[in-house]
Structure formats: structure tokens, C-alpha cells
Design a protein around this motif. Structure first.
Motif, PDB file in Angstrom:
ATOM      1  N   MET A   1       0.846  -1.156   0.000  1.00  0.00           N
ATOM      2  CA  MET A   1       0.000   0.000   0.000  1.00  0.00           C
ATOM      3  C   MET A   1       0.902   1.233   0.000  1.00  0.00           C
ATOM      4  O   MET A   1       1.804   1.357   0.827  1.00  0.00           O
ATOM      5  CB  MET A   1      -0.887  -0.043   1.256  1.00  0.00           C
ATOM      6  CG  MET A   1      -1.819   1.104   1.369  1.00  0.00           C
ATOM      7  SD  MET A   1      -2.880   1.096   2.861  1.00  0.00           S
ATOM      8  CE  MET A   1      -3.426  -0.571   2.967  1.00  0.00           C
ATOM      9  N   ILE A   2       0.655   2.131  -0.932  1.00  0.00           N
ATOM     10  CA  ILE A   2       1.384   3.399  -1.032  1.00  0.00           C
ATOM     11  C   ILE A   2       0.355   4.518  -0.963  1.00  0.00           C
ATOM     12  O   ILE A   2      -0.649   4.495  -1.673  1.00  0.00           O
ATOM     13  CB  ILE A   2       2.189   3.497  -2.341  1.00  0.00           C
ATOM     14  CG1 ILE A   2       3.205   2.368  -2.416  1.00  0.00           C
ATOM     15  CG2 ILE A   2       2.870   4.850  -2.446  1.00  0.00           C
ATOM     16  CD1 ILE A   2       3.949   2.297  -3.733  1.00  0.00           C
ATOM     17  N   LEU A   3       0.588   5.486  -0.100  1.00  0.00           N
ATOM     18  CA  LEU A   3      -0.343   6.592   0.076  1.00  0.00           C
ATOM     19  C   LEU A   3       0.068   7.786  -0.770  1.00  0.00           C
ATOM     20  O   LEU A   3       1.245   8.105  -0.877  1.00  0.00           O
ATOM     21  CB  LEU A   3      -0.401   7.002   1.544  1.00  0.00           C
ATOM     22  CG  LEU A   3      -0.846   5.933   2.538  1.00  0.00           C
ATOM     23  CD1 LEU A   3      -0.748   6.477   3.951  1.00  0.00           C
ATOM     24  CD2 LEU A   3      -2.240   5.460   2.230  1.00  0.00           C
TER      25      LEU A   3
ATOM     26  N   PHE B   1      -7.351   8.235  10.504  1.00  0.00           N
ATOM     27  CA  PHE B   1      -8.473   8.143   9.570  1.00  0.00           C
ATOM     28  C   PHE B   1      -8.471   6.759   8.953  1.00  0.00           C
ATOM     29  O   PHE B   1      -7.500   6.016   9.058  1.00  0.00           O
ATOM     30  CB  PHE B   1      -8.399   9.223   8.491  1.00  0.00           C
ATOM     31  CG  PHE B   1      -7.120   9.216   7.696  1.00  0.00           C
ATOM     32  CD1 PHE B   1      -7.033   8.519   6.499  1.00  0.00           C
ATOM     33  CD2 PHE B   1      -6.004   9.896   8.144  1.00  0.00           C
ATOM     34  CE1 PHE B   1      -5.852   8.501   5.779  1.00  0.00           C
ATOM     35  CE2 PHE B   1      -4.832   9.890   7.424  1.00  0.00           C
ATOM     36  CZ  PHE B   1      -4.745   9.194   6.240  1.00  0.00           C
ATOM     37  N   CYS B   2      -9.582   6.382   8.330  1.00  0.00           N
ATOM     38  CA  CYS B   2      -9.658   5.090   7.651  1.00  0.00           C
ATOM     39  C   CYS B   2      -9.715   5.324   6.145  1.00  0.00           C
ATOM     40  O   CYS B   2     -10.072   6.403   5.682  1.00  0.00           O
ATOM     41  CB  CYS B   2     -10.850   4.277   8.131  1.00  0.00           C
ATOM     42  SG  CYS B   2     -12.423   5.059   7.852  1.00  0.00           S
ATOM     43  N   LEU B   3      -9.325   4.297   5.406  1.00  0.00           N
ATOM     44  CA  LEU B   3      -9.340   4.361   3.955  1.00  0.00           C
ATOM     45  C   LEU B   3     -10.642   3.764   3.435  1.00  0.00           C
ATOM     46  O   LEU B   3     -11.144   2.781   3.986  1.00  0.00           O
ATOM     47  CB  LEU B   3      -8.144   3.590   3.390  1.00  0.00           C
ATOM     48  CG  LEU B   3      -6.771   4.066   3.855  1.00  0.00           C
ATOM     49  CD1 LEU B   3      -5.685   3.150   3.305  1.00  0.00           C
ATOM     50  CD2 LEU B   3      -6.524   5.503   3.438  1.00  0.00           C
ATOM     51  N   ALA B   4     -11.189   4.335   2.398  1.00  0.00           N
ATOM     52  CA  ALA B   4     -12.486   3.906   1.872  1.00  0.00           C
ATOM     53  C   ALA B   4     -12.501   2.429   1.486  1.00  0.00           C
ATOM     54  O   ALA B   4     -13.484   1.739   1.726  1.00  0.00           O
ATOM     55  CB  ALA B   4     -12.878   4.771   0.678  1.00  0.00           C
ATOM     56  N   ASN B   5     -11.452   1.922   0.901  1.00  0.00           N
ATOM     57  CA  ASN B   5     -11.426   0.546   0.410  1.00  0.00           C
ATOM     58  C   ASN B   5     -10.894  -0.462   1.423  1.00  0.00           C
ATOM     59  O   ASN B   5     -10.812  -1.644   1.121  1.00  0.00           O
ATOM     60  CB  ASN B   5     -10.599   0.455  -0.872  1.00  0.00           C
ATOM     61  CG  ASN B   5     -11.233   1.221  -2.007  1.00  0.00           C
ATOM     62  OD1 ASN B   5     -12.437   1.427  -2.035  1.00  0.00           O
ATOM     63  ND2 ASN B   5     -10.420   1.659  -2.940  1.00  0.00           N
TER      64      ASN B   5
ATOM     65  N   LEU C   1      -6.644   1.421   9.813  1.00  0.00           N
ATOM     66  CA  LEU C   1      -6.588   2.813  10.248  1.00  0.00           C
ATOM     67  C   LEU C   1      -5.226   3.365   9.874  1.00  0.00           C
ATOM     68  O   LEU C   1      -4.210   2.691  10.048  1.00  0.00           O
ATOM     69  CB  LEU C   1      -6.779   2.923  11.758  1.00  0.00           C
ATOM     70  CG  LEU C   1      -8.126   2.511  12.318  1.00  0.00           C
ATOM     71  CD1 LEU C   1      -8.099   2.588  13.841  1.00  0.00           C
ATOM     72  CD2 LEU C   1      -9.221   3.390  11.768  1.00  0.00           C
ATOM     73  N   VAL C   2      -5.208   4.582   9.393  1.00  0.00           N
ATOM     74  CA  VAL C   2      -3.956   5.264   9.069  1.00  0.00           C
ATOM     75  C   VAL C   2      -3.814   6.412  10.056  1.00  0.00           C
ATOM     76  O   VAL C   2      -4.754   7.185  10.260  1.00  0.00           O
ATOM     77  CB  VAL C   2      -3.961   5.787   7.616  1.00  0.00           C
ATOM     78  CG1 VAL C   2      -2.683   6.545   7.311  1.00  0.00           C
ATOM     79  CG2 VAL C   2      -4.148   4.636   6.634  1.00  0.00           C
TER      80      VAL C   2
END
Length: 50
Positions: free
Chosen positions: A1-3, A15-19, A24-25
Motif C-alpha cells: 500500500m502506497i499513500l 483516519f480510515c481508507l475507503a477501500n 486505520l492510518v
């Protein structure tokens, strides 16, 4: 995973990612707060940014 750093919220420490409903990030500040409070059950992994 790359942001994508341009899409990250600047007003939140976690925050959380939609997918990814179970991911949690959080910021470094969030991680330090969790460690200071000695909360259990969380794992931290550094994620790369682009």
C-alpha cells in the motif's frame, strides 16, 4: 500500500481508507499518543508516500 501524500487529510491524526474498512492510518503523533497511554491491540507499520 502506497499513500498519495496530496490526498491525505491535514486536520486528522487518524483516519480510515475507503477501500480498507479494517485499516486505520495515523500520524506519528497518533502513534506516540497510543504508546504513551499504553493502549494494546494496535500494530503500527510505516507506509510509503508518493
Amino acid at each position: 500500500m502506497i499513500l498519495d501524500k496530496d490526498s491525505l487529510p491535514t486536520h486528522a491524526d487518524v483516519f480510515c481508507l475507503a477501500n480498507f474498512a479494517t485499516v486505520l492510518v495515523g500520524t506519528q503523533r497518533f502513534k506516540e499518543a497510543v504508546q504513551c497511554l499504553r493502549l494494546e491491540g494496535l500494530l503500527f507499520h510505516e507506509l510509503p508516500l508518493r
